[in-house]
Design an enzyme around this catalytic site. Structure first.
Site, short mmCIF file in Angstrom:
data_model
loop_
_atom_site.label_atom_id
_atom_site.label_comp_id
_atom_site.label_asym_id
_atom_site.label_seq_id
_atom_site.Cartn_x
_atom_site.Cartn_y
_atom_site.Cartn_z
N ARG A 5 26.04 85.77 58.66
CA ARG A 5 26.60 87.04 59.12
C ARG A 5 26.10 87.45 60.51
O ARG A 5 25.13 86.89 61.01
CB ARG A 5 26.25 88.17 58.14
N THR A 54 12.08 87.10 63.93
CA THR A 54 13.27 86.26 63.76
C THR A 54 13.94 85.97 65.10
O THR A 54 14.11 86.87 65.93
CB THR A 54 14.29 86.97 62.83
N LYS A 71 10.42 82.81 63.33
CA LYS A 71 11.30 82.37 62.25
C LYS A 71 12.66 82.12 62.88
O LYS A 71 13.35 83.06 63.30
CB LYS A 71 11.38 83.44 61.18
N LYS A 111 16.46 81.00 63.02
CA LYS A 111 17.67 80.86 62.21
C LYS A 111 18.46 79.66 62.71
O LYS A 111 18.67 79.50 63.93
CB LYS A 111 18.52 82.12 62.32
N ASP A 137 15.04 78.83 59.06
CA ASP A 137 15.81 79.35 57.92
C ASP A 137 17.26 78.91 58.09
O ASP A 137 17.94 79.35 59.01
CB ASP A 137 15.71 80.88 57.88
N GLU A 159 13.36 77.37 55.14
CA GLU A 159 13.82 78.32 54.13
C GLU A 159 15.24 77.97 53.71
O GLU A 159 16.10 77.73 54.56
CB GLU A 159 13.79 79.70 54.79
N ASP A 178 14.65 80.96 49.01
CA ASP A 178 14.93 82.37 49.27
C ASP A 178 16.12 82.82 48.42
O ASP A 178 15.93 83.38 47.33
CB ASP A 178 15.19 82.59 50.76
N LYS A 186 11.72 89.12 47.97
CA LYS A 186 12.31 90.26 48.68
C LYS A 186 12.63 91.32 47.65
O LYS A 186 13.25 91.02 46.62
CB LYS A 186 13.60 89.84 49.39
N CYS A 243 12.28 90.58 54.01
CA CYS A 243 13.13 91.76 53.87
C CYS A 243 14.51 91.42 54.37
O CYS A 243 14.71 90.40 55.01
CB CYS A 243 12.56 92.95 54.64
N ASP A 289 7.27 88.04 56.52
CA ASP A 289 8.49 88.09 57.34
C ASP A 289 9.09 89.49 57.18
O ASP A 289 10.08 89.68 56.49
CB ASP A 289 9.45 86.99 56.86
MG MG Z 1 15.98 83.66 54.31
#
Ligand code: MG
Length: 364
Positions: free
Chosen positions: A24, A135, A160, A162, A190, A218, A243, A267, A295, A320
């Site tokens: 997203r 992130t 982290k 993506k 991730d 992840e 996750d 989370k 989160c 995170d």
């Molecule tokens: Mg994740």
């Protein structure tokens, strides 16, 4: 301390820059705020972000879960009846983990306020400060390398990253980032379910062969594909963190029993709040599986609850919780102090939230 009413409202907090993952793109945090009011005047605060792409919980679904199920479970009850209250929140409707998390967090806040003790102290208080990663959204390799350098300059020692949009670029993305930031920063990645099991093993091993030194990956594969997750875990040099495969305590148990992942990401919005998060942390601790606390894109109310949990449980070795620092403003009064990577828990009763600015109440 009797619960007299539950109020729902909305907050909108703009992000500094758009947040992009394989699932997203988001430009602002638009969350539901929950206030549980009591006959002593104390208010417990909770928050739920609508993350339809991950939890299935939309704004309308969160509001509906409260209006049709959770509110009638709470009103008129005594906060001292805490275990029954938290259990009944989980039982009153299936799924809807974000709405349940908001209610559960607000109940913990009230319980701590009732007895004048911060929640992290109630749970053991192993530390009062934690260090979060930051992130890096998925973009072109050059843009991601620039964002990574910027994060390191802001003092972050763990990034982290993506990945997973156009996976053919993923090794190049990580190569560009590692070349730009040097050997020192820890890099975790991730994939948000974007890879197939075989593709994951291939990409991860390519990254290792290039010396990119990836700390962990992840959720490389689809959430439901535990066999695929185990396939990657068994064959990759990079440790695998589950996750989206772990929502409930039962999911965590299955991962541990199958040895399908090396680590578990807790989370609050996936598991329904602090009550179940504590169960997952204990299960993981007994099984020798370290946890990350993560989160969604959340403002400070619910992330603050995650801070209390992380400060209370040493099995949570990775943090995170960068939601609040990704926001351009903070409407929350009280709670943890977020100073870039350093997060310091507030030594105030409950979760320490005193109020929230700019709530648009649904009953106004
Ligand atoms: Mg994740």
């Amino acid at each position: 301390m009797k619960i007299t009413k539950v109020r729902l409202g909305r907050i909108s907090v703009p992000l500094r820059v758009p947040f992009k993952t394989a699932l997203r793109q988001v430009n602002s945090v638009e969350d539901i705020i929950v206030e549980i009011h009591t006959d002593t005047g104390e208010v417990g605060y909770g928050e739920a972000p609508p993350t339809g792409a991950i939890t299935g919980d939309t704004t309308g679904a969160i509001i509906g879960a409260f209006q049709d199920h959770i509110i009638k479970t709470l009103v008129g009850r005594d906060v001292e009846d805490f275990e029954n209250l938290t259990r009944d929140v989980q039982k009153c409707i299936v799924k809807n983990s974000s709405a349940k998390a908001a209610a559960d967090i607000a109940l913990w806040d009230l319980y701590g306020k009732r007895y004048g003790i911060p929640v992290y102290r109630m749970l053991g208080a192993s530390r009062n400060q934690i260090i979060t990663d930051l992130t890096i959204s998925v973009n072109s390799p050059e843009e991601m390398a620039r964002d990574a350098v910027n994060a390191v300059e802001r003092g972050y020692d763990t990034l982290k990253v993506k990945v997973g949009i156009d996976p053919s670029l993923d090794v190049e993305r990580l190569s560009a980032i590692r070349a730009a930031v040097g050997d020192k920063p820890r890099i975790r990645i991730d994939a948000n379910q974007a890879w197939s099991p075989k593709q994951a093993v291939k990409l991860l091993n390519q990254m290792q062969e290039r010396g990119l030194d990836i700390e962990l990956v992840e959720q490389p594969v689809k959430a439901h594909d535990l066999e695929g997750l185990k396939y990657v875990t068994d064959r990759s040099y990079v440790p695998v963190l589950a996750d989206e495969s772990v929502f409930s305590v039962e999911d965590a148990l299955k991962i541990v029993q199958l040895q399908a992942a090396d680590l578990i990401n807790i989370k609050l919005m996936k598991c329904g709040g602090l009550t179940n998060a504590l169960k997952i942390a204990t299960l993981a601790e007994v099984s020798g599986v370290e946890c990350m606390i993560g989160c969604m894109l959340e403002a400070k109310v619910s992330v603050n609850a995650a801070v209390h949990l992380a400060c209370a449980r040493q099995i949570i070795t990775k943090v995170d919780l960068d939601g609040p620092v990704l926001c351009s403003e903070d409407p929350v009064l009280g709670g943890a102090v977020f100073n870039e990577k350093e997060i310091t828990v507030a030594d105030e009763p409950g979760l320490g939230i005193r109020g929230i600015e700019g709530i648009q109440y649904l009953d106004d």
